[in-house]
Design an enzyme around this catalytic site. Structure first.
Site: not given
Ligand SMILES: O=C(CO)[C@H](O)[C@H](O)COP(=O)(O)O
Length: 297
Positions: A73, A132, A157
């Site tokens: 992310g 998230d 993860e």
């Molecule tokens: O699920 C996730 C990690 O596993 C993250 O919340 C996601 O990848 C966040 O992405 P970004 O920062 O680009 O909005």
């Protein structure tokens, strides 16, 4: 040696009063307590950026010689780039990354951060990830809602987060919420997927809707014509809770008991802290529950 938040929780996760337990520590306060290697830059901007939280997490937690779990992310990407930058200037040495996803692997390669693939029983010194949602206090979290190439790696993860001695989420204030709400992604086997979906639907009838995630186009209960298939060959069901998720542990347990379910996006047990970027700078929020790590060098 400085004990972080060692008084905020009891063995066995007993809750104590929220004032004592929910210690809200500005990282610049931590700097005063920690060794001289950490220096905190307070953001002059009204809203501290996620990138600041990423950099400060690296400055505080990442030391020479560490094996690091690299999350997925924007915040994780910023942290990976910053580790690469510190390696290139000699501010850090001998750090090796273990990517949680193809996205983090490619960010690490761009940043010049040496990589190792995760192996069973591997122990990592530290890991970070985006999330998230992270719930204040418990630090229970949801990952895996985004549907972008290279991020569909919930299983990896979670495995890498568990293998790390310390694991930190780097998030923005809006992601750090009082309650968990909305979608919990569930990974299922393709074989007999409809039966699995129906069983989940029955289990959460009245509480959640179950939709198969599409790779493109319209979403819908059946996932449209192009269901998303993860790198490991699984479908994703999005379990959309219609009210607050008050019992994530029960939900996790029920899901794990269903035939065909291979994983889900709830993280309930690996989180050490969350670095939260907000209006007043970056704050480290620690869990209410006792963690196995009480000290940092
Ligand atoms: O699920 C996730 C990690 O596993 C993250 O919340 C996601 O990848 C966040 O992405 P970004 O920062 O680009 O909005």
């Amino acid at each position: 040696m400085w004990a972080i938040d060692s008084t905020i929780s009891d063995e066995g996760g007993r809750r104590a009063d929220s004032h004592k337990h929910e210690v809200f520590m500005a990282v610049n306060m931590m700097a005063g307590l920690a060794s001289g290697t950490f220096s905190m830059r307070r953001s002059t901007m009204a809203t501290c950026k996620l990138e600041d939280a990423a950099k400060q997490t690296v400055d505080y937690f990442v030391k020479d010689g560490m094996l690091l779990g690299l999350g997925t992310g924007s915040a994780s990407s910023a942290a990976i780039s910053y580790v690469g930058q510190k390696l290139s200037t000699g501010a850090l040495r001998d750090v090796v990354g273990v990517p949680m996803s193809s996205l983090s692997a490619s960010k690490a390669s761009q940043a010049g951060l040496p990589l190792r693939a995760f192996e069973n029983n591997m122990k990592l010194d530290f890991a970070f990830n985006d999330a998230d949602l992270v719930q204040e206090g418990t630090l229970f979290a949801i990952i895996g809602r985004k549907n972008v190439e290279g991020r569909e790696s919930i299983l990896k993860e979670k495995t890498i987060a568990k293998a790390a001695n310390q694991f930190v989420f780097i998030v923005d204030e809006p992601v750090f919420t009082q309650e968990l709400t909305g979608v919990v992604p569930v990974l299922i086997q393709q074989e007999d997927w409809l039966e699995t979906a129906e069983e989940i639907d029955d289990l959460f009838l009245g509480d959640a809707e179950v939709w198969r995630r599409p790779s493109a186009g319209e979403a819908g209960p059946m996932g449209g014509d192009c269901p998303l298939v993860t790198k490991e060959g699984h479908f994703i069901l999005d379990l959309l809770f219609t009210s607050t998720i008050t019992n994530p542990s029960e939900i996790a347990e029920s899901l794990e008991a269903i035939n065909g379910v291979v994983g889900h996006g709830l993280i309930l047990d690996s989180v050490y802290a969350s670095a939260v970027a907000g209006r007043d700078g970056v704050k480290i929020r620690t869990s209410l529950f006792k963690r196995a790590f009480t000290s940092m060098q």
